[in-house]
Design a protein around this motif. Structure first.
Motif, PDB file in Angstrom:
ATOM      1  N   TYR A  60       0.845  -1.189   0.000  1.00 59.68           N
ATOM      2  CA  TYR A  60       0.000   0.000   0.000  1.00 59.68           C
ATOM      3  C   TYR A  60       0.881   1.240   0.000  1.00 59.68           C
ATOM      4  CZ  TYR A  60      -3.074   3.593   1.844  1.00 59.68           C
ATOM      5  OH  TYR A  60      -3.762   4.749   2.022  1.00 59.68           O
ATOM      6  N   HIS A  91      -2.048  -2.455  -8.448  1.00 60.84           N
ATOM      7  CA  HIS A  91      -2.892  -1.450  -7.774  1.00 60.84           C
ATOM      8  C   HIS A  91      -2.084  -0.215  -7.383  1.00 60.84           C
ATOM      9  CE1 HIS A  91      -1.383  -3.952  -4.423  1.00 60.84           C
ATOM     10  NE2 HIS A  91      -1.497  -2.887  -3.673  1.00 60.84           N
ATOM     11  N   LYS A  94      -1.559   1.754 -10.762  1.00 63.46           N
ATOM     12  CA  LYS A  94      -2.775   2.515 -11.061  1.00 63.46           C
ATOM     13  C   LYS A  94      -2.712   3.915 -10.434  1.00 63.46           C
ATOM     14  CE  LYS A  94      -7.740   2.350 -10.088  1.00 63.46           C
ATOM     15  NZ  LYS A  94      -8.845   1.534  -9.563  1.00 63.46           N
TER      16      LYS A  94
ATOM     17  N   GLU B  38     -10.511  -4.637  -6.493  1.00 63.23           N
ATOM     18  CA  GLU B  38     -10.081  -3.340  -6.998  1.00 63.23           C
ATOM     19  C   GLU B  38     -10.833  -2.186  -6.325  1.00 63.23           C
ATOM     20  OE1 GLU B  38     -10.216  -2.987 -11.241  1.00 63.23           O
ATOM     21  OE2 GLU B  38      -9.188  -1.039 -11.188  1.00 63.23           O
ATOM     22  N   GLU B  41      -9.466  -1.676  -2.868  1.00 64.97           N
ATOM     23  CA  GLU B  41      -8.187  -0.963  -2.916  1.00 64.97           C
ATOM     24  C   GLU B  41      -8.412   0.541  -3.139  1.00 64.97           C
ATOM     25  OE1 GLU B  41      -5.033  -1.858  -2.278  1.00 64.97           O
ATOM     26  OE2 GLU B  41      -5.801  -3.813  -1.702  1.00 64.97           O
ATOM     27  N   ASP B  42      -9.324   0.878  -4.051  1.00 63.75           N
ATOM     28  CA  ASP B  42      -9.641   2.292  -4.316  1.00 63.75           C
ATOM     29  C   ASP B  42     -10.130   2.978  -3.045  1.00 63.75           C
ATOM     30  OD1 ASP B  42      -9.066   1.786  -6.934  1.00 63.75           O
ATOM     31  OD2 ASP B  42     -11.117   1.990  -7.680  1.00 63.75           O
TER      32      ASP B  42
END
Lengths: 112, 150
Positions: A60, A91, A94, B38, B41-42
Motif C-alpha cells: 500500500y 494497484h 494505477k 479493486e 483498494e480504491d
C-alpha cells in the motif's frame, strides 16, 4: 490475497554492480513517512550509484509516499543521476498513472 | 437484508498510527458487502487520504479525535470522516485539480495529491468544511456485484 493484513513497513537495501536497490515491504503511509525519508536521504545524495526501488512486496502507498517518491525524482533529476522503480504491483501502478508520476518514472527508464 | 442503512461507527485518536485501523475496518465491511478487490483498494486509498487530512491539518499539535462512520446500504458504501479541528479549506483549494500530468519534473510541487485521489477513486466526494467547526468528508462507492469476490 492477504492484503487485509496490516504488515509493518520495512526497508532493506542491496548494492550490486553500481546499483543500490531498496526493497520495500508492507504499507508506506503517513505513519512511516518520516522514517522512510530518513533512510532514503543518504542514498538519494549518492551520485556514485544508480538508485532503484523494488516494490514487489509493497502492499500500500498513500499520497505521502507518492510525495516522497516525487521528491526523490526531483532530487535525482537535479543531480543528473538515475532513479527507477521496479516490480510495481498493479494497484500501485494505477495510482502512479492516476497522479501522473508514472511518466517521470518512464522517462528515467529510457534515459542513460 | 432490509433497505435500511446500517451504520458502523469508530472513533480514533487523530494520529497517523491509527489510519491503518480504519483501513482494516474498511476491508472487513467492504468485503462482506461483496465489493471487488479493486474497489476495496480504491476505497482504502481514498479513506486513508481523508484521515490523513484530519491527522495533518485538523488539530495542529493538540490531541484530537476522528470519527469514521461507515454507512452500509444495499447498493453503496458511504464512509464519513469527521474531525472537529481547523477546516481544511486551504488544502482543498490547493489540491483540488492537482495532478502531475501536464507538468515538467522541475515544476512539480510535492503535496496536494490526496484530495485529487479521493475524487478520482470514489463515485461521490462531499466535503463540508466550516471554519472552527471542523471538516466532514463523505466518500461513496456504488456496489456493482460481479463474479470477482474477495
Amino acid at each position: 490475497m492477504n492484503t487485509h493484513k496490516s504488515e509493518k513497513f520495512h526497508v532493506t537495501t542491496k548494492t550490486e554492480d553500481g546499483v543500490c536497490t531498496v526493497y520495500l515491504r508492507g504499507e508506506l503511509d503517513l505513519s512511516v513517512a518520516a522514517d522512510f525519508r530518513l533512510v532514503m536521504e543518504p542514498l538519494v545524495e549518492d551520485t556514485a550509484l544508480n538508485l532503484a526501488i523494488n516494490m514487489k512486496e509493497l502492499k500500500y502507498i498513500d499520497s505521502t509516499g507518492i510525495g516522497i517518491l516525487l521528491s526523490i525524482l526531483k532530487a535525482r533529476h537535479g543531480l543528473a543521476v538515475k532513479f527507477t522503480v521496479e516490480e510495481v504491483p498493479p494497484h500501485i501502478q494505477k495510482l502512479f498513472d492516476m497522479t501522473g508520476i508514472a511518466k517521470f518514472f518512464a522517462s528515467q527508464e529510457n534515459s542513460h | 437484508m432490509s433497505d435500511d442503512i446500517q451504520k458502523v461507527i469508530i472513533q480514533l485518536p487523530a494520529s497517523a498510527e491509527y489510519v491503518d485501523i480504519v483501513r482494516l475496518n474498511l476491508y472487513g465491511i467492504a468485503s462482506k458487502m461483496g465489493f471487488s478487490y479493486e474497489d476495496i483498494e480504491d476505497m482504502k486509498v481514498a479513506v486513508s487520504e481523508a484521515c490523513n487530512n484530519s491527522v495533518l491539518y485538523a488539530y495542529e499539535q493538540e490531541d484530537g479525535l476522528v470519527d469514521v462512520i461507515f454507512e452500509v446500504s444495499p447498493n453503496a458504501l458511504s464512509i464519513t470522516v469527521k474531525d472537529e479541528g481547523e477546516s481544511f479549506d486551504n488544502v482543498k483549494a490547493s489540491g483540488e485539480r492537482m495532478t502531475l500530468h501536464d507538468k515538467e519534473l522541475s515544476d512539480v510541487q510535492v503535496g496536494g495529491l490526496g484530495f485529487y485521489l479521493m475524487q478520482a477513486l470514489m463515485d461521490e466526494v462531499n466535503v463540508i468544511s466550516e471554519s472552527g467547526k471542523g471538516t466532514v468528508v463523505t466518500l461513496t462507492k456504488k456496489l456493482h456485484l460481479s463474479e470477482e469476490r474477495v
